[in-house]
Scaffold this active site. Structure first.
Site, short mmCIF file in Angstrom:
data_model
loop_
_atom_site.label_atom_id
_atom_site.label_comp_id
_atom_site.label_asym_id
_atom_site.label_seq_id
_atom_site.Cartn_x
_atom_site.Cartn_y
_atom_site.Cartn_z
N HIS A 63 0.83 -1.21 0.00
CA HIS A 63 0.00 0.00 0.00
C HIS A 63 0.86 1.25 0.00
CE1 HIS A 63 0.05 2.00 4.01
NE2 HIS A 63 0.52 0.85 4.43
N CYS A 64 0.21 2.36 -0.33
CA CYS A 64 0.84 3.68 -0.31
C CYS A 64 -0.23 4.68 0.13
CB CYS A 64 1.44 4.03 -1.67
SG CYS A 64 0.22 4.20 -2.99
N ARG A 65 -0.12 5.91 -0.30
CA ARG A 65 -1.09 6.93 0.09
C ARG A 65 -2.45 6.71 -0.59
NH1 ARG A 65 -2.48 11.71 -2.24
NH2 ARG A 65 -3.42 13.26 -0.87
#
Length: 101
Positions: A63-65
């Site tokens: 995941h990321c932002r």
């Protein structure tokens, strides 16, 4: 492999299910807010493959932002022969929004 929705991720984290969990945001973003994932900024991912190698056949959730960088990370790992990589759709923004509901 099929991407993962934030509600499924939340449920799996709450159940302490086993998977490799990676956050590809920058260190400063991770320090501000994180879900307990292994922090490997996207630009560092190619240099961390030797550390990831033991997990090559395990499920890897990234995941990321918002889901864009983690989507790129998923594609990169797939080209390196990682068969079970999933991107968190909507990233940590969607995850935090889910928690507010």
């Amino acid at each position: 492999m099929k991407d993962i929705e934030v509600d499924e991720l939340k449920e799996r984290l709450e159940k302490n299910e086993k998977f490799v969990f990676i956050d590809v945001r920058e260190v400063y973003e991770y320090e501000e807010d994180n879900l307990g994932a292994w922090n490997i900024p996207l630009a560092q991912l190619p240099h961390k493959l030797s550390e990831l190698e033991p997990h090559k056949d395990e499920e890897i959730i990234i995941h990321c932002r918002s889901g864009a960088r983690s989507g790129n990370a998923k594609q990169f790992l797939e080209t390196k022969g990682y068969p079970k990589v999933r991107n968190v759709l909507g990233g940590i923004l969607a995850y935090r929004e889910l928690e507010e509901d």
